[in-house]
Design a protein around this motif. Structure first.
Motif, PDB file in Angstrom:
ATOM      1  N   ILE B  61      14.805  18.889   4.987  1.00 55.79           N
ATOM      2  CA  ILE B  61      14.877  17.756   4.043  1.00 55.79           C
ATOM      3  C   ILE B  61      14.721  16.443   4.803  1.00 55.79           C
ATOM      4  N   GLU B  62      15.433  16.357   5.956  1.00 53.71           N
ATOM      5  CA  GLU B  62      15.330  15.127   6.754  1.00 53.71           C
ATOM      6  C   GLU B  62      13.897  14.915   7.236  1.00 53.71           C
ATOM      7  N   GLU B  63      13.282  16.028   7.688  1.00 54.42           N
ATOM      8  CA  GLU B  63      11.888  15.924   8.146  1.00 54.42           C
ATOM      9  C   GLU B  63      10.967  15.494   7.004  1.00 54.42           C
ATOM     10  N   SER B  64      11.220  16.086   5.843  1.00 55.31           N
ATOM     11  CA  SER B  64      10.397  15.724   4.673  1.00 55.31           C
ATOM     12  C   SER B  64      10.562  14.245   4.355  1.00 55.31           C
ATOM     13  N   ILE B  65      11.819  13.790   4.436  1.00 57.92           N
ATOM     14  CA  ILE B  65      12.075  12.364   4.144  1.00 57.92           C
ATOM     15  C   ILE B  65      11.380  11.497   5.185  1.00 57.92           C
ATOM     16  N   ASP B  66      11.508  11.913   6.476  1.00 53.95           N
ATOM     17  CA  ASP B  66      10.857  11.149   7.553  1.00 53.95           C
ATOM     18  C   ASP B  66       9.345  11.111   7.345  1.00 53.95           C
ATOM     19  N   THR B  67       8.795  12.295   7.052  1.00 56.51           N
ATOM     20  CA  THR B  67       7.345  12.374   6.830  1.00 56.51           C
ATOM     21  C   THR B  67       6.931  11.491   5.664  1.00 56.51           C
ATOM     22  N   ALA B  68       7.724  11.574   4.610  1.00 58.22           N
ATOM     23  CA  ALA B  68       7.411  10.764   3.422  1.00 58.22           C
ATOM     24  C   ALA B  68       7.469   9.275   3.768  1.00 58.22           C
ATOM     25  N   GLU B  69       8.486   8.908   4.573  1.00 56.90           N
ATOM     26  CA  GLU B  69       8.605   7.493   4.952  1.00 56.90           C
ATOM     27  C   GLU B  69       7.432   7.055   5.823  1.00 56.90           C
ATOM     28  N   ARG B  70       7.059   7.976   6.770  1.00 60.94           N
ATOM     29  CA  ARG B  70       5.918   7.664   7.646  1.00 60.94           C
ATOM     30  C   ARG B  70       4.646   7.497   6.809  1.00 60.94           C
ATOM     31  N   THR B  71       4.463   8.459   5.900  1.00 68.97           N
ATOM     32  CA  THR B  71       3.272   8.425   5.044  1.00 68.97           C
ATOM     33  C   THR B  71       3.251   7.143   4.221  1.00 68.97           C
ATOM     34  N   ARG B  72       4.435   6.776   3.717  1.00 70.27           N
ATOM     35  CA  ARG B  72       4.523   5.571   2.904  1.00 70.27           C
ATOM     36  C   ARG B  72       4.172   4.342   3.753  1.00 70.27           C
ATOM     37  N   ALA B  73       4.711   4.321   5.000  1.00 69.86           N
ATOM     38  CA  ALA B  73       4.437   3.185   5.882  1.00 69.86           C
ATOM     39  C   ALA B  73       2.938   3.104   6.182  1.00 69.86           C
ATOM     40  N   GLU B  74       2.362   4.301   6.465  1.00 69.34           N
ATOM     41  CA  GLU B  74       0.918   4.330   6.740  1.00 69.34           C
ATOM     42  C   GLU B  74       0.131   3.852   5.527  1.00 69.34           C
ATOM     43  N   ALA B  75       0.560   4.341   4.374  1.00 66.07           N
ATOM     44  CA  ALA B  75      -0.132   3.952   3.136  1.00 66.07           C
ATOM     45  C   ALA B  75      -0.034   2.449   2.920  1.00 66.07           C
ATOM     46  N   GLU B  76       1.159   1.917   3.200  1.00 61.86           N
ATOM     47  CA  GLU B  76       1.341   0.473   3.025  1.00 61.86           C
ATOM     48  C   GLU B  76       0.454  -0.301   3.990  1.00 61.86           C
ATOM     49  N   GLN B  77       0.384   0.235   5.236  1.00 62.12           N
ATOM     50  CA  GLN B  77      -0.460  -0.423   6.247  1.00 62.12           C
ATOM     51  C   GLN B  77      -1.925  -0.391   5.817  1.00 62.12           C
ATOM     52  N   ILE B  78      -2.324   0.821   5.350  1.00 64.87           N
ATOM     53  CA  ILE B  78      -3.722   0.972   4.907  1.00 64.87           C
ATOM     54  C   ILE B  78      -4.002   0.033   3.735  1.00 64.87           C
ATOM     55  N   LEU B  79      -3.024  -0.052   2.861  1.00 64.45           N
ATOM     56  CA  LEU B  79      -3.193  -0.916   1.684  1.00 64.45           C
ATOM     57  C   LEU B  79      -3.319  -2.380   2.110  1.00 64.45           C
ATOM     58  N   ALA B  80      -2.465  -2.751   3.095  1.00 64.31           N
ATOM     59  CA  ALA B  80      -2.518  -4.140   3.577  1.00 64.31           C
ATOM     60  C   ALA B  80      -3.890  -4.425   4.205  1.00 64.31           C
ATOM     61  N   GLU B  81      -4.345  -3.444   5.021  1.00 63.96           N
ATOM     62  CA  GLU B  81      -5.670  -3.602   5.647  1.00 63.96           C
ATOM     63  C   GLU B  81      -6.765  -3.708   4.586  1.00 63.96           C
ATOM     64  N   TYR B  82      -6.639  -2.842   3.609  1.00 68.30           N
ATOM     65  CA  TYR B  82      -7.633  -2.809   2.533  1.00 68.30           C
ATOM     66  C   TYR B  82      -7.652  -4.149   1.799  1.00 68.30           C
ATOM     67  N   ARG B  83      -6.411  -4.633   1.528  1.00 69.89           N
ATOM     68  CA  ARG B  83      -6.324  -5.912   0.827  1.00 69.89           C
ATOM     69  C   ARG B  83      -6.942  -7.035   1.658  1.00 69.89           C
ATOM     70  N   GLN B  84      -6.646  -6.978   2.978  1.00 70.28           N
ATOM     71  CA  GLN B  84      -7.194  -8.014   3.871  1.00 70.28           C
ATOM     72  C   GLN B  84      -8.727  -7.952   3.875  1.00 70.28           C
ATOM     73  N   ARG B  85      -9.208  -6.699   3.986  1.00 69.36           N
ATOM     74  CA  ARG B  85     -10.666  -6.525   4.007  1.00 69.36           C
ATOM     75  C   ARG B  85     -11.287  -6.971   2.685  1.00 69.36           C
ATOM     76  N   LEU B  86     -10.575  -6.649   1.633  1.00 76.40           N
ATOM     77  CA  LEU B  86     -11.070  -7.039   0.311  1.00 76.40           C
ATOM     78  C   LEU B  86     -11.149  -8.563   0.210  1.00 76.40           C
ATOM     79  N   GLN B  87     -10.088  -9.184   0.746  1.00 74.86           N
ATOM     80  CA  GLN B  87     -10.051 -10.650   0.723  1.00 74.86           C
ATOM     81  C   GLN B  87     -11.212 -11.226   1.534  1.00 74.86           C
ATOM     82  N   GLU B  88     -11.415 -10.619   2.730  1.00 72.23           N
ATOM     83  CA  GLU B  88     -12.515 -11.056   3.583  1.00 72.23           C
ATOM     84  C   GLU B  88     -13.859 -10.854   2.886  1.00 72.23           C
TER      85      GLU B  88
END
Lengths: 328, 189
Positions: B61-88
């Motif tokens: 469960i802890e690993e799943s939570i960690d993985t989910a958090e990592r995935t969420r962080a990555e997704a947020e990063q990707i989203l931020a990059e995407y937004r930046q690129r979109l803005q550019e």
């Protein structure tokens, strides 16, 4: 409707109202009235039975001096081994221990990542024993050391109590004849309804926490630790003796709480389920008290059995934790 | 009635039920043995396995939570990059549009100017051609008039005119004729 009836034309679609499915039996408010009807029928049968029994056997009965309900708890030696004779209580101990071990080991060997209902229930029980009873009363290291003892106490008492509510053919005083074969009549009995069982468990608890306390603080330190913090001077001596007495009383309180609750529960079920009617010789009384017997049975099985095991195990954990605590 | 009943029931229990509160050493020993054996079996075969399974699940469960958090962080990063690129990309698009608009305006202006030049040139050329045509037509008309004048004069006078007379007659006739209207009408057309 076939083609001839329709003059060779395709059959007309059914009218709209004919195609609406009939209401499902569970859709209407019938269940409520059904339950009410069943309850009324049960009440009617109950009252009719009561009236019929009074009409047939009369209101006043003849006292039965021969039947002694306490004899349900009398221990007759089945296998004579001196003081270690095998009797009903020993059999119930074996049954309780066997059920405890088989159930727990069976489930432990089939633990899965995705639990089924039984496994989930056992896990909840395990967490209750480990987290709520044991770990809440002592530190982690001590909890790891004493959990097997406290967990076994809880399960052993729980299974002993629950087995006691299963009617088993163990009443050798009153045998029944089945096709010429004399077999003991069915009765309710629990090992924990015998004073010896809770007493020895309570003594084990007392020895355990005393030894643990002495190991942690040394003999003098443990005895000194019995005096509550802040008590000094002349008051310390009587308080010390009171605390020693209080410690000894724990044996009695643990024993009597479990023993009396289970014995009283069995006796009251016994009385309500017919013993009262047999003693007083009133057939209607047996019919009258039967529903109360069923309700009390459910109460004992559903609450008292688990609650007494929980209290015994919780107090054990508290006594163990208290024995090593700095400010005892 | 209940009190009497309780008394009636308690009396035999008290008289004959003393065994209920009498501990038996044998049963106590049996209890101790059975309890001890149960504890040994449970602590060896049941509790460790259940505990291990629960720990495994806890870890999963802890690993799943960690993985989910990592995935969420990555997704947020990707989203931020995407937004930046979109803005550019949007900024670039705006710049391109602006530039295109400016280019279009310049080209439009140039095209308009060139068109005006072409129109003016064509107009001048047409003017010149008209003027030349008018001039040719006038010349032809002049010649025709001269011929007619000579012919008419010869017929009237019944004699042939010498070249000097012809010249004088033609010049007089042409002087009397006004070609300016034709010339201006042609240039207006």
């Amino acid at each position: 409707m076939n083609a001839t009836e329709t003059g060779g034309l395709p059959p007309r679609p059914a009218p709209e109202e004919a195609r609406i499915p009939a209401p499902h039996p569970t859709d209407d408010p019938a269940p409520k009235s059904s339950v009410k009807r069943k309850l009324l029928i049960a009440l009617g049968v109950y009252l009719a039975g009561l009236i019929a029994l009074i009409a047939i056997y009369g209101f006043k009965g003849h006292r039965n001096e021969l039947f002694k309900p306490q004899n349900e708890f009398k221990l007759e030696s089945w296998v004579d081994l001196g003081i270690f004779s095998i009797n009903k209580a020993v059999l119930y101990l074996f049954i309780a221990a066997a059920l405890t071990c088989v159930t727990m080991i069976y489930i432990a060997r089939r633990m899965q990542q995705r639990p089924n209902k039984v496994q989930a229930a056992v896990e909840a029980l395990f967490r209750l024993m480990h987290d709520n009873i044991t770990a809440s009363a002592m530190d982690e290291r001590m909890a790891a050391k004493w959990f097997p003892f406290i967990g076994t106490l809880f399960l052993f008492i729980l299974f002993s109590n629950l087995v006691g509510y299963i009617p088993l053919p163990t009443n050798t005083e009153n045998e029944i004849n089945v096709f010429g074969l004399q077999i003991p009549s069915f009765s309710l009995y629990a090992a924990t309804a015998n004073l010896s069982v809770p007493l020895v468990l309570a003594l084990t608890v007392f020895v355990s926490y005393t030894v643990e306390g002495i190991r942690a603080k040394g003999p003098i330190g443990y005895l000194k630790g019995l005096i509550p913090g802040g008590v000094q001077g002349g008051m310390a001596v009587p308080i010390f003796f009171l605390e020693v007495l209080s410690n000894l009383m724990r044996i009695l309180s643990l024993t009597i709480r479990l023993f009396a609750n289970i014995l009283a529960g069995h006796l009251i079920i016994l009385f309500m389920a017919g013993a009262l009617a047999v003693i007083l010789g009133s057939a209607w009384l047996g019919w009258f008290t039967l529903p109360f017997g069923i309700i009390l049975f459910a109460f004992e099985v559903g609450l008292v059995a688990a609650l007494q095991a929980f209290i015994f195990a919780t107090l054990t954990a508290i006594y163990l934790g208290g024995a090593v605590a700095k400010d005892h | 009635m209940l009190t009497a009943l309780a008394r009636d029931l308690a009396a035999p229990l008290a008289a004959n039920g003393s065994f209920l509160i009498k501990p038996g050493v044998g049963l106590m020993v049996w209890t101790l043995l059975v309890f001890g054996l149960t504890m040994v079996l449970l602590s060896k075969l049941a509790f460790p396995r259940i505990s291990a399974a629960l720990e495994r699940r806890q870890k999963a469960i802890e690993e799943s939570i960690d993985t989910a958090e990592r995935t969420r962080a990555e997704a947020e990063q990707i989203l931020a990059e995407y937004r930046q690129r979109l803005q550019e990309a949007r900024a670039q698009a705006d710049e391109i549009i602006q530039r295109a608009r400016q280019t279009a305006e310049v080209q439009e202006r140039e095209a308009k100017e060139r068109g005006q030049e072409i129109v003016a040139e064509a107009s001048q050329r047409a003017q010149r051609e008209i003027e030349a045509a008018t001039k040719r037509a006038l010349e032809e008309l002049r010649n025709e008039v001269a011929d007619l004048t000579i012919t008419a004069t010869e017929k009237v006078t019944r004699k042939a005119l010498d070249p000097e007379d012809q010249k004088r007659l033609v010049e007089e006739a042409l002087r009397e004729m006004d070609f300016s209207g034709l010339s201006s009408g042609a240039s207006n057309n």
